[in-house]
Design an enzyme around this catalytic site. Sequence first.
Site, PDB file in Angstrom:
ATOM      1  N   ARG A  88       0.812  -1.208   0.000  1.00  0.00           N
ATOM      2  CA  ARG A  88       0.000   0.000   0.000  1.00  0.00           C
ATOM      3  C   ARG A  88       0.844   1.256   0.000  1.00  0.00           C
ATOM      4  O   ARG A  88       0.318   2.351   0.069  1.00  0.00           O
ATOM      5  CB  ARG A  88      -0.872   0.008   1.248  1.00  0.00           C
ATOM      6  CG  ARG A  88      -2.345  -0.242   0.961  1.00  0.00           C
ATOM      7  CD  ARG A  88      -3.050  -0.271   2.309  1.00  0.00           C
ATOM      8  NE  ARG A  88      -4.436   0.042   2.197  1.00  0.00           N
ATOM      9  CZ  ARG A  88      -5.403  -0.865   2.098  1.00  0.00           C
ATOM     10  NH1 ARG A  88      -5.126  -2.134   2.044  1.00  0.00           N
ATOM     11  NH2 ARG A  88      -6.650  -0.477   2.037  1.00  0.00           N
ATOM     12  N   ARG A 122     -21.807  -0.600   1.823  1.00  0.00           N
ATOM     13  CA  ARG A 122     -21.286  -1.972   1.822  1.00  0.00           C
ATOM     14  C   ARG A 122     -21.699  -2.731   3.081  1.00  0.00           C
ATOM     15  O   ARG A 122     -21.690  -2.197   4.174  1.00  0.00           O
ATOM     16  CB  ARG A 122     -19.758  -1.923   1.724  1.00  0.00           C
ATOM     17  CG  ARG A 122     -19.073  -3.255   1.936  1.00  0.00           C
ATOM     18  CD  ARG A 122     -17.692  -3.273   1.367  1.00  0.00           C
ATOM     19  NE  ARG A 122     -16.758  -2.403   2.052  1.00  0.00           N
ATOM     20  CZ  ARG A 122     -15.510  -2.175   1.618  1.00  0.00           C
ATOM     21  NH1 ARG A 122     -15.089  -2.715   0.492  1.00  0.00           N
ATOM     22  NH2 ARG A 122     -14.717  -1.385   2.296  1.00  0.00           N
ATOM     23  N   ARG A 152     -18.620  -2.765   8.251  1.00  0.00           N
ATOM     24  CA  ARG A 152     -17.293  -2.570   8.823  1.00  0.00           C
ATOM     25  C   ARG A 152     -17.223  -1.252   9.581  1.00  0.00           C
ATOM     26  O   ARG A 152     -17.757  -0.246   9.131  1.00  0.00           O
ATOM     27  CB  ARG A 152     -16.242  -2.565   7.714  1.00  0.00           C
ATOM     28  CG  ARG A 152     -15.693  -3.935   7.387  1.00  0.00           C
ATOM     29  CD  ARG A 152     -14.874  -3.944   6.136  1.00  0.00           C
ATOM     30  NE  ARG A 152     -13.860  -2.886   6.081  1.00  0.00           N
ATOM     31  CZ  ARG A 152     -12.976  -2.766   5.091  1.00  0.00           C
ATOM     32  NH1 ARG A 152     -12.993  -3.631   4.087  1.00  0.00           N
ATOM     33  NH2 ARG A 152     -12.097  -1.795   5.089  1.00  0.00           N
TER      34      ARG A 152
HETATM   35  P1  ADP Z   1     -10.098  -1.097   1.824  1.00  0.00           P
HETATM   36  O1  ADP Z   1      -9.334  -1.537   0.635  1.00  0.00           O
HETATM   37  O2  ADP Z   1     -11.581  -1.097   1.589  1.00  0.00           O
HETATM   38  O3  ADP Z   1      -9.626   0.207   2.422  1.00  0.00           O
HETATM   39  P2  ADP Z   1      -8.841  -3.150   3.539  1.00  0.00           P
HETATM   40  O4  ADP Z   1      -9.642  -4.209   4.194  1.00  0.00           O
HETATM   41  O5  ADP Z   1      -7.888  -3.544   2.478  1.00  0.00           O
HETATM   42  O6  ADP Z   1      -9.936  -2.118   3.016  1.00  0.00           O
HETATM   43  O7  ADP Z   1      -8.016  -2.342   4.647  1.00  0.00           O
HETATM   44  C1  ADP Z   1      -8.610  -1.817   5.802  1.00  0.00           C
HETATM   45  C2  ADP Z   1      -7.573  -1.071   6.647  1.00  0.00           C
HETATM   46  O8  ADP Z   1      -6.554  -1.985   7.098  1.00  0.00           O
HETATM   47  C3  ADP Z   1      -6.784   0.023   5.912  1.00  0.00           C
HETATM   48  O9  ADP Z   1      -7.491   1.250   5.889  1.00  0.00           O
HETATM   49  C4  ADP Z   1      -5.499   0.079   6.753  1.00  0.00           C
HETATM   50  O10 ADP Z   1      -5.693   0.808   7.938  1.00  0.00           O
HETATM   51  C5  ADP Z   1      -5.262  -1.362   7.134  1.00  0.00           C
HETATM   52  N1  ADP Z   1      -4.380  -2.034   6.142  1.00  0.00           N
HETATM   53  C6  ADP Z   1      -4.736  -2.978   5.245  1.00  0.00           C
HETATM   54  N2  ADP Z   1      -3.685  -3.328   4.475  1.00  0.00           N
HETATM   55  C7  ADP Z   1      -2.637  -2.577   4.888  1.00  0.00           C
HETATM   56  C8  ADP Z   1      -1.271  -2.444   4.474  1.00  0.00           C
HETATM   57  N3  ADP Z   1      -0.758  -3.156   3.452  1.00  0.00           N
HETATM   58  N4  ADP Z   1      -0.480  -1.553   5.145  1.00  0.00           N
HETATM   59  C9  ADP Z   1      -0.960  -0.839   6.163  1.00  0.00           C
HETATM   60  N5  ADP Z   1      -2.223  -0.888   6.584  1.00  0.00           N
HETATM   61  C10 ADP Z   1      -3.066  -1.752   5.958  1.00  0.00           C
END
Ligand code: ADP
Length: 207
Positions: A88, A122, A152
Site C-alpha cells: 500500500r 457496503r 465494517r
Molecule cells: P479497503 O481496501 O476497503 O480500504 P482493507 O480491508 O484492504 O480495506 O483495509 C482496511 C484497513 O486496514 C486500511 O485502511 C489500513 O488501515 C489497514 N491495512 C490494510 N492493508 C494494509 C497495508 N498493506 N499496510 C498498512 N495498513 C493496511
Amino acid sequence: MNIILLGAPGAGKGTQASKIAENYKLLHISTGDIFRANIKGGTEIGKLAKSYIDAGKLVPDEVTCKIVEDRLTWDDAKHGYMLDGFPRNLYQAQQLDKFANIDLCLNINVDEALLMDRICGRRVCSCGESYHVSTLNGATTCAKCGSELYQRADDNPDTVKARLETYNTQTAPLIDYYKSQGKLASVTSGKGSPDEVFEQIRKILDK
Ligand code: ADP
Ligand code: ZN
C-alpha cells in the site's frame, strides 16, 4: 502465478479477489482481513492495528510487512497467490520485492465519485463476501453461507475520507512503480456489474 490487486478502497478488490480465487485457484491474502481477524481475536497486533484502521491510516510497515512475509512461507502459498491490500506504499512494494516474485499487478481503476456510496453502502460477511445495500433487497444474511451481514467499523464517511486521502498520497504511486517494472495491467470498474469487471480481468489472466 503471484499477483497483486491494486485499487482505491471500494474499487472492488475484495469482490474480484473471490472471483479470481475461485476461477484460477489462487490463494487470496487480504491484509485487511488479517487485521480484522486479529482485532476480533483481541491479539496484540489487533490492538495496535485498530487505532490506525479506525483513523483511516496505514498500519505501520514493520508490522504489516512481517505479517505478509510470514504468510507467504506457508505451504498453501506455494501454488500461486493474490495479494489484496498489500503493498500500500512504496516501502512495502520494495520490501515485497525482496521476499516474493510478483508476476502481475492488476490495477482496478474507479471513478472516485462512486466510492463514498459504494463503501458506506457496503455490508460484509465473515466468509469474505461483500454486498451493497442497493442489491440486498432488505436481506440481512449472506447468500453464500447464511451468516449475518455487518457493516465494517471503518466504512463510515469520516474514515472513508481519510482512507481515500491515504490511497491518493501513498498507494496510487504504486501504479507507476509496477508500470516501470512492466508488470501493470489495468481494468476499469464503473457503474457496471462485478461480472463485467471480472470479464476484463479474465482477458488479462488468460493471456
Ligand atoms: P479497503 O481496501 O476497503 O480500504 P482493507 O480491508 O484492504 O480495506 O483495509 C482496511 C484497513 O486496514 C486500511 O485502511 C489500513 O488501515 C489497514 N491495512 C490494510 N492493508 C494494509 C497495508 N498493506 N499496510 C498498512 N495498513 C493496511
Ligand atoms: Zn458469507
